[in-house]
Write an enzyme that holds these catalytic residues in place. Structure first.
Site, short mmCIF file in Angstrom:
data_model
loop_
_atom_site.label_atom_id
_atom_site.label_comp_id
_atom_site.label_asym_id
_atom_site.label_seq_id
_atom_site.Cartn_x
_atom_site.Cartn_y
_atom_site.Cartn_z
N ARG A 33 0.80 -1.22 0.00
CA ARG A 33 0.00 0.00 0.00
C ARG A 33 0.84 1.28 0.00
O ARG A 33 0.37 2.31 -0.47
CB ARG A 33 -0.94 0.01 1.21
CG ARG A 33 -2.04 -1.03 1.11
CD ARG A 33 -3.14 -0.76 2.11
NE ARG A 33 -4.21 -1.74 2.01
CZ ARG A 33 -5.27 -1.77 2.80
NH1 ARG A 33 -5.40 -0.86 3.76
NH2 ARG A 33 -6.21 -2.68 2.66
N ASP A 143 -12.48 10.41 14.72
CA ASP A 143 -11.67 9.44 13.99
C ASP A 143 -10.25 9.97 13.87
O ASP A 143 -10.03 11.20 13.94
CB ASP A 143 -12.25 9.17 12.59
CG ASP A 143 -11.79 7.82 12.03
OD1 ASP A 143 -12.50 6.83 12.23
OD2 ASP A 143 -10.70 7.77 11.42
#
Length: 265
Positions: A33, A143
Site C-alpha cells: 500500500r 476518527d
C-alpha cells in the site's frame, strides 16, 4: 519497493505506540500500500521514508500512512440486529433516565466516513418523533483519519438497499448523480472531531453511550484492554459500550455484558 526487517519493526513500533494500531503481521500490506506513494513523494527507499517519518513526525505524512494502512469501510445499518437492540432497549432506557434534562451524551469513537453517527441520529429522531426538537441528542463523532472525517462532514453517500425507503425521503436529499446527501437536521446533530484513541479521554461530559465498532480489530489485546478501561472511566454509571459483533471484551473487563457486543457500566 522492499522494506528491511529493521525498518519494518521501526515503523510498526512507531504506529503502535502512537496510534495503537498493530501492524506486526502486516509487512506485505505495508509494502503493497505504501510503495507507490513513497515513490511519488520522491523517496528512493523505505529506509529513507521511515527515517524522515520518525525524525520529523510530519503530520501530513503520518496521516497519509494511517489512511493507507487502515480500512475506513463502513455502511448504513451495519450489524442491523445490533442497531435494533439499541432502538428497542437502549434508547427507551436513556430517554427515561433523561426526562428532566433531555440531554443525551453519545460518542461514536472511530466514526470512519460518518455513516454510523448519522445512522444513530436517524434512529434517535425516529424514536423521539415530534419530541426530538425538545432534546439535545448531538453526537460526538471522532476518527484518527482526516480523510475519513472530510468525507463524513460532506455527508454524501451511495445508499445501500438496507436503508428504509421512508428514511431516504426524511433524512436525505437525492442528487442528480444518484448519490444522496444527508439532510441538514441530521448533519447538524453530529459533531466531527479528530481524535486519537490512544490519547487520554478528557471530554467535558461523561458519556451515556459509546459506540466503538470495528475499531479494536486493529489493536492487540493489551491495547484493547487499556482502551476499554478508559472508555469505562468516561462512561456514566449505567451507561453503555457497544462494540462490533466481530469483537469481544476480556473476561476481566469492568463492564457487564447485556447482549451480543453490548455492555453496561
Amino acid at each position: 519497493m522492499s522494506i528491511s526487517d529493521g525498518d519494518f519493526r521501526r515503523m510498526v513500533d512507531f504506529i503502535k505506540s502512537s496510534y495503537g494500531i498493530d501492524l506486526s503481521q502486516k509487512k506485505q500490506l505495508i509494502t503493497g500500500r505504501l510503495s507507490p506513494t513513497i515513490r511519488k513523494l520522491g523517496y528512493k527507499s523505505f529506509s529513507e521514508f521511515v527515517n524522515h517519518l520518525l525524525e520529523k513526525r510530519d503530520e501530513s505524512e503520518v496521516t497519509l500512512v494511517i489512511n493507507k494502512l487502515t480500512t475506513n469501510y463502513t455502511f448504513f445499518m451495519r450489524e442491523q440486529e445490533h442497531l435494533d437492540y439499541f432502538y428497542k432497549s437502549i434508547i427507551p432506557a436513556l430517554v427515561r433516565r433523561h426526562q428532566r434534562d433531555k440531554v443525551l451524551s453519545i460518542w461514536s469513537a472511530g466514526c470512519s466516513s460518518g455513516e454510523e453517527p448519522y445512522n444513530i441520529s436517524m434512529l434517535l429522531f425516529d424514536y423521539l418523533g415530534n419530541q426530538a426538537k425538545d432534546w439535545d441528542t448531538r453526537i460526538l463523532a471522532t476518527d484518527i483519519s482526516a480523510q475519513a472525517l472530510s468525507k463524513a462532514q460532506k455527508g454524501v453517500y451511495d445508499l445501500p438497499d438496507t436503508i428504509p425507503s421512508d428514511w431516504k425521503k426524511k433524512y436525505f436529499t437525492a442528487n442528480k448523480d444518484g448519490s444522496y446527501t444527508v439532510a441538514p437536521a441530521v448533519r447538524n446533530n453530529v459533531i466531527f472531531r479528530p481524535f486519537n484513541l490512544m490519547d487520554p479521554i478528557a471530554f467535558r461530559r461523561k458519556f451515556d453511550l459509546i459506540f466503538c465498532r470495528n475499531v479494536m480489530i486493529y489493536f492487540d489485546q493489551p491495547t484493547k484492554d487499556a482502551l476499554v478501561r478508559r472508555f469505562y472511566d468516561a462512561t456514566v454509571p449505567g451507561g453503555y459500550l457497544l462494540i462490533s459483533y466481530s469483537e469481544n471484551l476480556s473476561p476481566n473487563m469492568p463492564y457487564r455484558r447485556l447482549a451480543t457486543a453490548t455492555f453496561q457500566k
